[in-house]
Design a protein around this motif. Structure first.
Motif, mmCIF file in Angstrom:
data_model
loop_
_atom_site.group_PDB
_atom_site.id
_atom_site.type_symbol
_atom_site.label_atom_id
_atom_site.label_comp_id
_atom_site.label_asym_id
_atom_site.label_seq_id
_atom_site.Cartn_x
_atom_site.Cartn_y
_atom_site.Cartn_z
ATOM 1 N N LEU A 120 -59.592 91.156 39.546
ATOM 2 C CA LEU A 120 -60.005 92.180 38.404
ATOM 3 C C LEU A 120 -59.215 92.712 37.366
ATOM 4 C CD1 LEU A 120 -62.509 94.245 40.620
ATOM 5 C CD2 LEU A 120 -63.271 92.448 38.657
ATOM 6 N N ALA A 121 -59.148 92.791 36.360
ATOM 7 C CA ALA A 121 -58.708 93.698 35.604
ATOM 8 C C ALA A 121 -58.060 94.918 35.817
ATOM 9 C CB ALA A 121 -59.043 93.170 33.993
ATOM 10 N N HIS A 124 -72.535 96.841 39.680
ATOM 11 C CA HIS A 124 -71.389 97.668 39.678
ATOM 12 C C HIS A 124 -70.249 97.336 38.231
ATOM 13 C CE1 HIS A 124 -69.735 96.263 43.441
ATOM 14 N NE2 HIS A 124 -68.554 96.391 42.858
ATOM 15 N N LEU A 125 -70.139 95.542 38.976
ATOM 16 C CA LEU A 125 -69.291 95.351 38.451
ATOM 17 C C LEU A 125 -69.583 93.818 36.852
ATOM 18 C CD1 LEU A 125 -67.232 92.715 41.316
ATOM 19 C CD2 LEU A 125 -66.660 95.485 40.233
ATOM 20 N N ILE A 126 -71.022 94.901 36.428
ATOM 21 C CA ILE A 126 -71.570 93.909 35.002
ATOM 22 C C ILE A 126 -70.853 94.819 33.946
ATOM 23 C CG2 ILE A 126 -73.095 93.472 34.389
ATOM 24 C CD1 ILE A 126 -74.812 93.313 36.497
ATOM 25 N N GLY A 127 -69.973 93.578 33.423
ATOM 26 C CA GLY A 127 -69.308 94.251 32.521
ATOM 27 C C GLY A 127 -68.062 94.574 31.937
ATOM 28 N N LYS A 128 -67.371 94.552 33.586
ATOM 29 C CA LYS A 128 -65.967 94.802 33.603
ATOM 30 C C LYS A 128 -64.598 93.512 32.979
ATOM 31 C CE LYS A 128 -66.083 98.476 37.031
ATOM 32 N NZ LYS A 128 -65.310 98.496 37.830
ATOM 33 N N MET A 129 -63.724 93.079 33.333
ATOM 34 C CA MET A 129 -62.920 91.958 32.803
ATOM 35 C C MET A 129 -61.974 91.724 34.044
ATOM 36 S SD MET A 129 -63.962 91.984 29.766
ATOM 37 C CE MET A 129 -62.760 90.617 28.594
ATOM 38 N N VAL A 130 -62.168 90.504 34.501
ATOM 39 C CA VAL A 130 -61.517 89.474 34.928
ATOM 40 C C VAL A 130 -60.844 89.051 34.404
ATOM 41 C CG1 VAL A 130 -62.911 89.577 37.328
ATOM 42 C CG2 VAL A 130 -62.620 87.837 35.186
ATOM 43 N N GLU A 142 -58.617 87.572 29.557
ATOM 44 C CA GLU A 142 -58.814 88.037 30.230
ATOM 45 C C GLU A 142 -60.673 87.654 29.741
ATOM 46 O OE1 GLU A 142 -58.257 92.729 29.787
ATOM 47 O OE2 GLU A 142 -56.641 92.022 30.773
ATOM 48 N N ILE A 143 -61.730 87.959 30.772
ATOM 49 C CA ILE A 143 -62.988 87.654 30.140
ATOM 50 C C ILE A 143 -64.064 88.454 30.827
ATOM 51 C CG2 ILE A 143 -62.279 84.879 30.003
ATOM 52 C CD1 ILE A 143 -63.571 84.538 32.461
#
Length: 937
Positions: free
Chosen positions: A206-207, A240-246, A254-255
């Motif tokens: 995760l970013a 809870h991770l939807i919309g975050k970046m990895v 980063e995507i």
């Protein structure tokens, strides 16, 4: 004319086919006075191909239909032709050049195409010559090739028209790409088979540094083109991770983490990497989420400049190894599992196919036209309203399912051999689609676009020109029907398309779409879909399995050594070649004998039953070769009994004394004619062949010829004359009835028999009238009488067998029957004596009380041979038979006592079961007293 003692097909086939073709008998009918027209299109085989079992099967069925309708008097056209087979033909010529150390690029496009045309001239006629060996009655004067000038013009004109209507466009889309051929390929040219592989589980950090997501992939090299990680929107683990970046490992990108219901909650970790430029499903996801498309492969499947520098220039599979090693070194390769997966490979090259983002030409399948309907919707409509009918009907579901989920059709190929796309580009990048360069130049000048135009180097997909086949072969022009065209007006729509289920998508549906849109007519009224020919074990015939059969080898025969040589030729693996040789020696220790064309054709028609797969058993060929021999020998028998004899040809039927047997065989002939017409009308070739076989072998040859022999020997002059006439006329009709299935032997025999039967009205059976049933000649009474006579003969033969009597021994027979029936039974005495080898027949109402011999029971009739018997052996036989009958009665009683069976089974089945039980009971009531008498004697 004297027939040879045995049927030798080779000379007959060569002689008659040459006569038929040279005499113009196959020519398309052009009689304006005829109301009926029948047209069938040959699915165009590859011009450089050779005949295989699928071709032989398919073309036999087409020829049977063509000959049938031609004999029925319709204007008839079997339209032949071949396909230029873009990829296949180009590969053949390129491989020839490679042997000389030359590539097509060394020659240049123009010189290379000259080489291809040379090859076409050299090998292009092979398959059509082989078709002639099968007896295919195509109108060869109308033979077409998909790159003939006329058909090429149709291709160009249709492309320009569709482009101007907005139904053809150019765009960057994901397509199947063959990295070796460097071209897009159709789904039909991609073979997906299960192979051993691996599933690599990779952690994507995760970013924000709070953890990682683990994704699983079978192609880790494509991660360099990832543009998202995807989870299911309802997965509580990741909501809870939807919309975050990895952070995308091995890159500086980063995507995002996105949510899409495409994800399978139950598979793997529930996290999926998204590579829109290298996966068809990911491409669709990318379109929904507006993701960037990052292609990381060159057209020859090497890593390109969009990837990190250290991987650039590596072959995709070398890059895979390097990427896996780097992931392991970074400690983010969580695990590697063995995994079975479907790997798509090019059918011509064997290399793994890549989904590749390239500029291609497409047909818009769902875009509404001027009438508000897409070409796809029109194709659905004509099947829904019954204009186009599928046989069997269940294939409609396959057709509809594909059309209802259709994608735009990629029609461009990066080849040199084919129809070059009629599009020209200016220096400014504008495109001009035109019939020729002069027209394109005029368009550019009108638009103020000056400079030199460059033609698009791509060619059209072979399936594009094939989709135009129903009307391009009939010399269509865009101004039709304003400009008259007799062939189109008579033969479009064609009558029936005969094809395998594997090309319903690629060819059948596209012909419907293109023909309907461009001509306003359907391409064909019926689509007969047959299964695919497999070997006797149900396996696909393939070079690698070594189970391929060549139709020509079945016709001519082949030695074991030559068969092994053919099956192992070109195989690089010595163990594979040895295995194939071993199996071939086991299966064909003496090679393959010559069966002749007619036997092979009859085998094909007999196998044409509904279903996906058709098992080809060579023993069937032997059986139908025997059938041909039987027909040949039957004709010799008829000739021996009718030549230079009074056969009543000039007499009226009313003046002839026809026996019950004469009327019986004529009656069965009418029934067979009805049955065959019905089955051919429903495309049940197998049932039509079965009806013909039964009539010829079981009834005419096995029974009527034997009965006729007796009638000629013992009958009056009037009876003999009627029997001779029946022999001739039934045989002549059988030959016409059988001609569509076995054309060569029937023509040869008809030339002799037809004049003697007074029915030779033309030069060839091919143009003689096909038999049509006459219901007034069905004689149920004669049928019943002869069936009883046959049963009497069979019962006597069974008694002889039970008593081990020599065929040369003639014995007396006692027939116990009610007095009212004895007169009819006595009318068959001469035949019964001859066929059952009897010296005398005595009729009584009851058998002698002291009779000990075995008795056969036929309803209320009992038969007994007057011979000495072995009492202990007869007691044992009767006890065994009584036990069998009691067992059968018990089974029947159980069935009939089951309310479920009685209520649910068809009434006819229930009635049949009751009749069986009654018959068993009648027989049992006669055998038990006989057994008791033997035991007390």
């Amino acid at each position: 004319m004297t027939l040879a003692k045995s049927f030798e097909p080779a000379d007959i086939e060569r002689r008659w086919y040459q006569t038929w073709e040279e005499s113009g008998y196959f020519a398309a009918g052009d009689d304006a006075a005829k109301d009926e027209a029948f047209c069938i299109l040959l699915p165009p085989p590859n011009v450089t191909g050779t005949l295989h079992m699928g071709h032989g099967f398919n073309q036999t069925l087409m020829d049977a239909l063509t000959r049938y309708h031609r004999m029925r008097g319709a204007n008839t056209l079997w339209q032949p032709g071949t396909d230029h087979a873009g990829i296949a033909t180009q590969i053949v010529v390129e491989r020839q050049l490679e042997r000389d150390g030359i590539s097509r690029h060394d020659l240049g496009r123009e010189k290379f195409l000259e080489k291809v045309w040379e090859w076409k001239a050299y090998s292009g006629g092979t398959i059509t010559q082989q078709m002639r060996r099968l007896g295919s009655s195509c109108d060869w004067t109308r033979e077409r090739f998909t790159m003939d000038a006329g058909l090429s013009k149709t291709v160009t004109e249709s492309f320009v028209r569709l482009y101007n209507e907005g139904l053809i466009y150019r765009g960057k889309r994901l397509v199947n790409w063959d990295p070796k051929l460097n071209t897009a390929v159709s789904d039909l040219e991609v073979l997906s088979e299960e192979e051993d592989g691996f599933l690599w589980h990779i952690r994507y950090p995760l970013a924000d540094g709070s953890g990682s997501l683990t994704v699983a992939t079978t192609r880790p090299e494509t991660m360099l083109g990832d543009t998202a990680v995807m989870v299911h929107p309802e997965d509580p683990r990741y909501q809870h991770l939807i919309g975050k970046m990895v952070k995308l490992p091995l890159t500086d990108r980063e995507i995002p983490i996105i949510a899409d219901s495409y994800v399978d909650l139950e598979f793997g970790t529930g996290c999926v990497k998204v590579t829109p430029a290298h996966d068809f499903n990911d491409y669709a996801v990318g379109q929904r989420h507006n993701l960037p498309l990052i292609s990381i492969l060159t057209l020859d499947a090497k890593i390109n400049d969009h990837a990190p520098e250290k991987y650039r220039g590596l072959d995709r599979f070398e890059a895979r190894k390097a990427i896996v090693a780097d992931l392991e070194a970074l400690g983010i390769l969580e695990k590697t599992d063995k995994h079975k997966l479907k790997v798509p490979r090019g059918d011509r090259t064997g290399v793994v196919i890549e989904p590749m983002l390239t500029d291609q030409w497409f047909v818009a399948m769902s875009k509404p036209g001027a009438d508000g309907k897409s070409i796809t919707q029109k194709a659905l409509d004509v099947v829904a309203n019954g204009e186009v009918r599928f046989h069997p009907e269940n294939w409609v579901n396959t057709y509809n399912q594909w059309l209802n989920n259709i994608q735009d059709w990629c029609i461009s190929r990066q080849l040199w051999w084919g129809h070059q796309i009629p599009a020209w580009y200016s220096d400014s990048g504008k495109v001009y689609v035109a019939l020729d360069e002069a027209e394109a130049q005029a368009q550019a000048e009108a638009a103020g676009d000056t400079g030199t135009l460059r033609r698009d180097e791509d060619v059209l997909d072979t399936w594009y020109s094939s989709a135009l086949w129903p009307f391009s072969t009939l010399d269509w022009t865009p101004d039709w029907p304003n400009t008259p065209n007799a062939m189109l007006e008579r033969y479009l729509p064609t009558s029936v398309l005969v094809t395998g289920f594997d090309i319903i998508f690629f060819w059948v549906a596209r012909m419907v779409m293109m023909t309907q849109h461009l001509t306003g007519r359907i391409p064909f009224k019926d689509v007969y879909v047959h299964g695919l020919i497999r070997d006797a074990k149900g396996q696909k015939m393939s070079k690698s399995k070594g189970n391929v059969l060549d139709p020509i080898d079945l016709i001519d025969g082949i030695t074991l050594d030559e068969l092994i040589k053919k099956r192992t030729f070109g195989l690089m693996n010595p163990k594979q070649a040895q295995s194939i040789e071993k199996e071939t020696r086991k299966e064909f220790p003496d090679g393959i004998p010559s069966f002749g064309t007619d036997a092979l054709r009859f085998t094909f028609t007999s196998l044409a039953s509904p279903g996906r797969d058709i098992k080809f058993d060579l023993s069937r060929c032997e059986g139908y070769r025997n059938f041909c021999n039987k027909l040949w020998n039957a004709t010799r028998f008829v000739l021996m009994n009718t030549e230079e004899q009074d056969c009543g040809i000039e007499a009226a039927d009313a003046d002839l004394k026809f026996s019950a047997a004469d009327r019986w065989i004529v009656s069965l002939l009418q029934r067979a004619e009805t049955e065959i017409a019905q089955q051919l009308g429903e495309y049940r070739f197998d049932l039509a062949a079965q009806a013909l076989y039964h009539l010829v072998w079981d009834e005419y040859c096995d029974w009527y010829l034997e009965i006729a022999k007796t009638q000629i020997q013992t009958g009056t002059a009037e009876e003999q004359r009627a029997t001779r006439l029946t022999l001739l006329r039934v045989l002549e009709t059988i030959l016409r009835l059988a001609h569509p299935f076995i054309p060569f032997i029937t023509e040869e025999l008809w030339q002799t028999i037809a004049p003697m039967a007074g029915r030779k009205t033309g030069e060839t059976i091919l143009l003689a009238a096909y038999p049509v049933a006459d219901s007034t000649r069905i004689d149920a009474a004669a049928e019943s009488q002869i069936e009883r006579l046959k049963a009497l003969v069979s019962s006597c033969r069974n008694l002889r067998g039970e008593m081990s009597l020599s065929p040369a021994t003639r014995v007396p027979l006692i027939v116990a029957a009610p007095a009212a029936e004895q007169t009819e039974l006595a009318s068959g005495t001469a035949v019964l004596k001859a066929l059952a080898k009897l010296v005398d027949i005595r009729f009584v109402e009851t058998l002698p009380a002291d009779a000990m011999a075995p008795v056969a029971v036929l309803g209320n009739i009992q038969l007994m041979l007057e011979v000495e018997i072995d009492v202990p052996a007869e007691i044992a036989r009767l006890e065994k038979e009584i036990a069998r009958l009691e067992s059968e009665i018990a089974k029947a009683e159980s069935k009939l006592g089951n309310a479920s069976f009685v209520d649910r089974a068809p009434p006819a089945v229930v009635a049949q079961e009751r009749q069986r039980m009654a018959d068993f009971g009648n027989t049992l009531s006669m055998l038990k007293p006989q057994l008791a008498k033997l035991k007390t004697s």
